[in-house]
Each structure stands twice: as C-alpha cells, then as structure tokens.
Motif scaffolding. Structure first.
Motif, PDB file in Angstrom:
ATOM      1  N   ALA A  87      15.697  40.101  38.720  1.00 64.41           N
ATOM      2  CA  ALA A  87      14.357  39.506  38.683  1.00 64.41           C
ATOM      3  C   ALA A  87      13.921  39.266  37.236  1.00 64.41           C
ATOM      4  CB  ALA A  87      13.365  40.411  39.402  1.00 64.41           C
ATOM      5  N   GLU A  88      14.178  40.241  36.366  1.00 66.85           N
ATOM      6  CA  GLU A  88      13.789  40.100  34.962  1.00 66.85           C
ATOM      7  C   GLU A  88      14.604  39.019  34.259  1.00 66.85           C
ATOM      8  OE1 GLU A  88      14.250  43.999  33.373  1.00 66.85           O
ATOM      9  OE2 GLU A  88      12.434  44.795  34.328  1.00 66.85           O
ATOM     10  N   GLU A  89      15.822  38.814  34.709  1.00 61.90           N
ATOM     11  CA  GLU A  89      16.678  37.767  34.163  1.00 61.90           C
ATOM     12  C   GLU A  89      16.127  36.388  34.519  1.00 61.90           C
ATOM     13  OE1 GLU A  89      20.480  36.139  32.603  1.00 61.90           O
ATOM     14  OE2 GLU A  89      19.428  38.024  32.368  1.00 61.90           O
ATOM     15  N   GLU A  90      15.235  36.366  35.500  1.00 61.61           N
ATOM     16  CA  GLU A  90      14.684  35.126  36.040  1.00 61.61           C
ATOM     17  C   GLU A  90      15.778  34.266  36.660  1.00 61.61           C
ATOM     18  OE1 GLU A  90      12.355  33.186  33.049  1.00 61.61           O
ATOM     19  OE2 GLU A  90      10.797  34.725  33.073  1.00 61.61           O
ATOM     20  N   ALA A  91      16.781  34.951  37.206  1.00 64.05           N
ATOM     21  CA  ALA A  91      17.815  34.238  37.948  1.00 64.05           C
ATOM     22  C   ALA A  91      17.249  33.779  39.286  1.00 64.05           C
ATOM     23  CB  ALA A  91      19.019  35.147  38.171  1.00 64.05           C
TER      24      ALA A  91
END
Length: 266
Positions: free
Chosen positions: A172-176
C-alpha cells in the motif's frame, strides 16, 4: 600530444563497442540454444529426464534454471530462481514486461534477480505472491524495498501473520496497484495468454472450493497457465492434492502443458 590522446580514446571506444556487441549477441545465441534444446526435449518427452539425470549438468546450485518458451528472436523467458527453501519464478515478455511469481523467504531473491535483470533495472511490473506462506512471500518485502513495483496480484486470502500484514502494508505504501483475483481471469501480454485458473471465486469471502470444506493456506494458491505459441507452462504455487483434483474436474485437458511447476515443492 592531443592527437595521441584522441587516438587512444578512439581505440578504447572501438574495444568497448566490440565488447558490448559480443555480450549482446552471445546472450542472444545462448537463449536461442536454450530454446532449441527445450523444444527438442518437449518433442521427445524427455524434459524431466534431462533436467534430473544429465550427467554433464553443473553441480553448482547457485544457478537459475532458464527456459525460453519460443524460438522467436525475442522469446518469453521463464526463469526458476535459485533461492533455497521456497519458490520464485521470474517471467519476462518480449515487450519488456516483467513478473515475479513468489519471492522465496528472504533477501536471497535479490541476488537471484541480479542474475537475470540488468543492473540498472529497478522496476518490476508485477509481483505475484501465490499465497501467504513465508517461503513464498517473505522475499517480496525485500523486493518492495529494492524495486519500484507497479502491481501486486494476490488472492485476497489473508492470515494473522505480522510479517504478511507488513507485506500488505508495504504494498500500500509503495502505491502499487493491488489486484485481487476473484474469478478466472485471462490477460493478453505481448502475444501471450496468461490465464489465472485459480482462485475462481473470492477467497476473502470463502477460502474453500466446491467439494472441499477445509481451509488450507496451500490450497488457496494462485494457479496460472502461460501460453505462447505452441508452448504452455503451468505454475501451481503450493497446490496440494485436493486443489489439484478440483482443477482437473474444472479444466480437464486444458491442464495438458509442456512444463509443470509442481505444487508444494514437489
């Protein structure tokens, strides 16, 4: 003095271009030879025998097993990465699309990827943890730290494991783009067909399948079939006998492939 310097620079430039040409065409020749060998083995029905019994095969275990699925100049390359305990499979398409199916249990996957990816390549299009067993997704955490991952494909089936929750948080933090498989799904990538045969329903709602009411992590694995030209490969995660039987009843002869990645490490 200036002419001498220019002359030396020109010589070094010619040598550099020659080396790059040699590496490029040497790599292409090697891939072509692998592809021809693979297709010959399929025609003779001896793939398993050759992989397991070739007396001339190197005993060095620190290698990846590479298969080209077509004799095209730019084939689909499927590499089974040597990461110790667990699974990790790297797929690269002719258009440059890359997919990592499972990542082993730790950072050893990074070294293995270093043998199949260019040193300057810091991006992977798809990471696919087939199910939440540490020896399949653990290294995906390290992959997310090292690479820009554009898409994460998963089943929606989750477990009360802090490491697994950490992986989902990192994605989620990777914005994948997180893609949950909720039904049989077929993608077309660079003249190939990638069919996600399982899960064929939403595992976040019901983690069982018809005829089997026991929930098991291994039988919540993503099962996918990659088809390119006349070649097919089936990747099965940690699928055990109950899921295999279900797949047979659901797909029958569609499971007749050239290469089977045997479930649950064989």
């Amino acid at each position: 003095m200036q002419r001498k310097t220019i002359f030396i620079v020109l010589i070094l430039l010619v040598i550099t271009v020659g080396l790059l040409w040699h590496v490029k065409w040497g790599d292409r020749l090697l891939k072509s030879e692998l592809a021809q060998s693979f297709q010959a083995d399929v025609a003779q029905g001896d793939v398993g025998q050759d992989l397991g019994q070739d007396k001339n095969q190197s005993s060095d275990q620190n290698q990846n097993i590479n298969l080209d699925l077509n004799l095209n100049p730019n084939p689909v390359t499927v590499t089974f990465l040597d990461i110790g305990q667990g699974d990790a499979t790297f797929i690269e398409w002719p258009d440059g699309t890359q997919m990592l199916v499972d990542c082993g249990k730790d950072a050893r996957v990074l070294e293995a990827l270093g043998r199949v990816m260019k040193f300057y390549d810091k991006e992977i299009d798809y990471v696919v943890p087939t199910h939440p067993d540490a020896d399949h997704y653990g290294g995906c955490i390290d992959v997310l730290k090292r690479f820009k991952v554009n898409n994460v494909v998963w089943t929606g089936y989750t477990v009360p494991d802090k490491q697994w929750q950490y992986f989902l948080q990192m994605a989620a933090e990777e914005e994948a783009n997180v893609i949950q498989l909720k039904e049989k799904t077929v993608w077309q990538i660079a003249s190939t067909t990638l069919a996600f045969l399982y899960p064929d329903h939403d595992l976040s709602v019901d983690a069982t399948f018809p005829g089997f009411d026991k929930i098991a992590d291994n039988n919540a694995s993503i099962v996918m079939k990659l088809s390119y030209g006349d070649s097919d490969i089936l990747l099965t995660g940690d699928a055990e006998s109950p899921l295999e039987q279900y797949l047979i009843s659901a797909y029958g002869e569609a499971l007749d492939v050239d290469v089977l990645h045997v479930g649950h490490h064989g």
